[in-house]
Design an enzyme around this catalytic site. Structure first.
Site, PDB file in Angstrom:
ATOM      1  CB  SER A  55      25.657  36.830  -3.259  1.00  0.00           C
ATOM      2  OG  SER A  55      24.982  35.698  -3.731  1.00  0.00           O
ATOM      3  CD  GLU A  62      46.977  39.555  -7.408  1.00  0.00           C
ATOM      4  OE1 GLU A  62      45.837  39.701  -6.903  1.00  0.00           O
ATOM      5  OE2 GLU A  62      47.991  40.122  -6.966  1.00  0.00           O
ATOM      6  CB  SER A  63      41.298  36.998 -11.554  1.00  0.00           C
ATOM      7  OG  SER A  63      42.071  37.137 -12.749  1.00  0.00           O
ATOM      8  CG  HIS A  68      27.001  32.849  -5.193  1.00  0.00           C
ATOM      9  ND1 HIS A  68      26.588  34.160  -5.219  1.00  0.00           N
ATOM     10  CD2 HIS A  68      27.886  32.719  -6.203  1.00  0.00           C
ATOM     11  CE1 HIS A  68      27.178  34.794  -6.213  1.00  0.00           C
ATOM     12  NE2 HIS A  68      27.974  33.940  -6.835  1.00  0.00           N
ATOM     13  CB  CYS A  83      45.992  36.207 -13.552  1.00  0.00           C
ATOM     14  SG  CYS A  83      44.347  35.973 -14.223  1.00  0.00           S
TER      15      CYS A  83
END
Lengths: 126, 126
Positions: A55, A62-63, A68, A83
Site C-alpha cells: 500500500s 496537486e493532490s 493498493h 487539481c
C-alpha cells in the site's frame, strides 16, 4: 463542467505479481508517475504487508496518488487525484499500467469539487 | 457483489473554514476517523499550503483516507478506502463531516477490486 479536481480510479488486472509485490519498485513507479503527470511530490508513505501486498501514497502539490496491490490476485487499485490544469493524471495512469505489466485495466474519471462559483480556481490567483 | 475494497468519495460543502485550514486539526481528525472506523493507522503525511488549504493522507492496514481542503470555498474532498469486513468507512465519513462543521455533504460508494474469484478474501486466510 468546471471542477477543482480530476480523480482517476483505475483497476489493474493480471499484473506482474512480482512487480506489484516489491515495495521499492511500487514506490519508485508512483513517484515517477507523479512526475510524468507534471506533478510535484511533497510527501509519501509506502508499506509492505506479509505475506504479500503493498500500500502506498504519494502526496503531490496537486493532490495525491495511491495504490493498493493484491499480488495473489495479480490486482492493483490505483487512484490519481489531481487539481489544476498543468497536470495530466491520465499520463500517470498510462505509465503505471505499463510498468506493472497490466494485461487488463479499467479507468473511471470523477470530477471532484464541482462548485457553483464563477471563475473557480484551484489556487488563489492561479 | 464481493469486492476487495469499499471506496467512499465524499464532498463536504460549507465547512468551517478555520477547521479545514488548520493542518494539525485536519490530521488529528483523519487519524481519529480511521480509528472510529476500526482501522489501524500505519503511516501519514499532511501538508499546509500557502495562503490556505490542507492536503493529507493516512495509510491504514486496510487501505487509506485522504483529504484536500479549499478553505476559500468552504470545501473539502474526502476519500475513505477500506478493505476487509471489520472496518466501516461510513463511520469515518460521519465523524469527519461533523468535525468540519459541514453543512452539506454528498457521498458515493464505489466497490474496488470486484474480481471473479470464488471465495475472494482481502487477506490470505482472512
Amino acid at each position: 463542467m468546471k471542477s477543482l479536481g480530476k480523480h482517476l480510479l483505475a483497476e489493474y488486472y493480471r499484473c506482474d505479481e512480482n512487480a506489484i509485490n516489491d515495495v521499492q519498485k511500487v514506490e519508485n513507479a508512483l513517484v515517477k508517475a507523479a512526475e510524468i503527470a507534471g506533478a510535484t511530490v511533497i510527501g509519501k508513505s509506502f508499506h509492505r504487508f506479509e505475506p504479500y501486498g503493498v500500500s502506498g501514497v504519494v502526496v503531490i502539490s496537486e493532490s495525491h496518488l495511491t495504490i493498493h496491490t493484491w499480488p495473489e490476485y495479480g490486482f492493483a487499485a490505483v487512484d490519481v487525484f489531481t487539481c489544476g490544469d498543468h497536470v495530466d493524471p491520465m499520463k500517470a495512469h498510462e505509465y503505471l499500467k505499463e510498468v506493472f505489466g497490466t494485461q487488463n485495466a479499467t479507468v473511471e474519471t470523477i470530477l471532484r469539487g464541482v462548485l457553483n462559483i464563477p471563475d473557480l480556481r484551484h489556487k488563489p490567483g492561479g
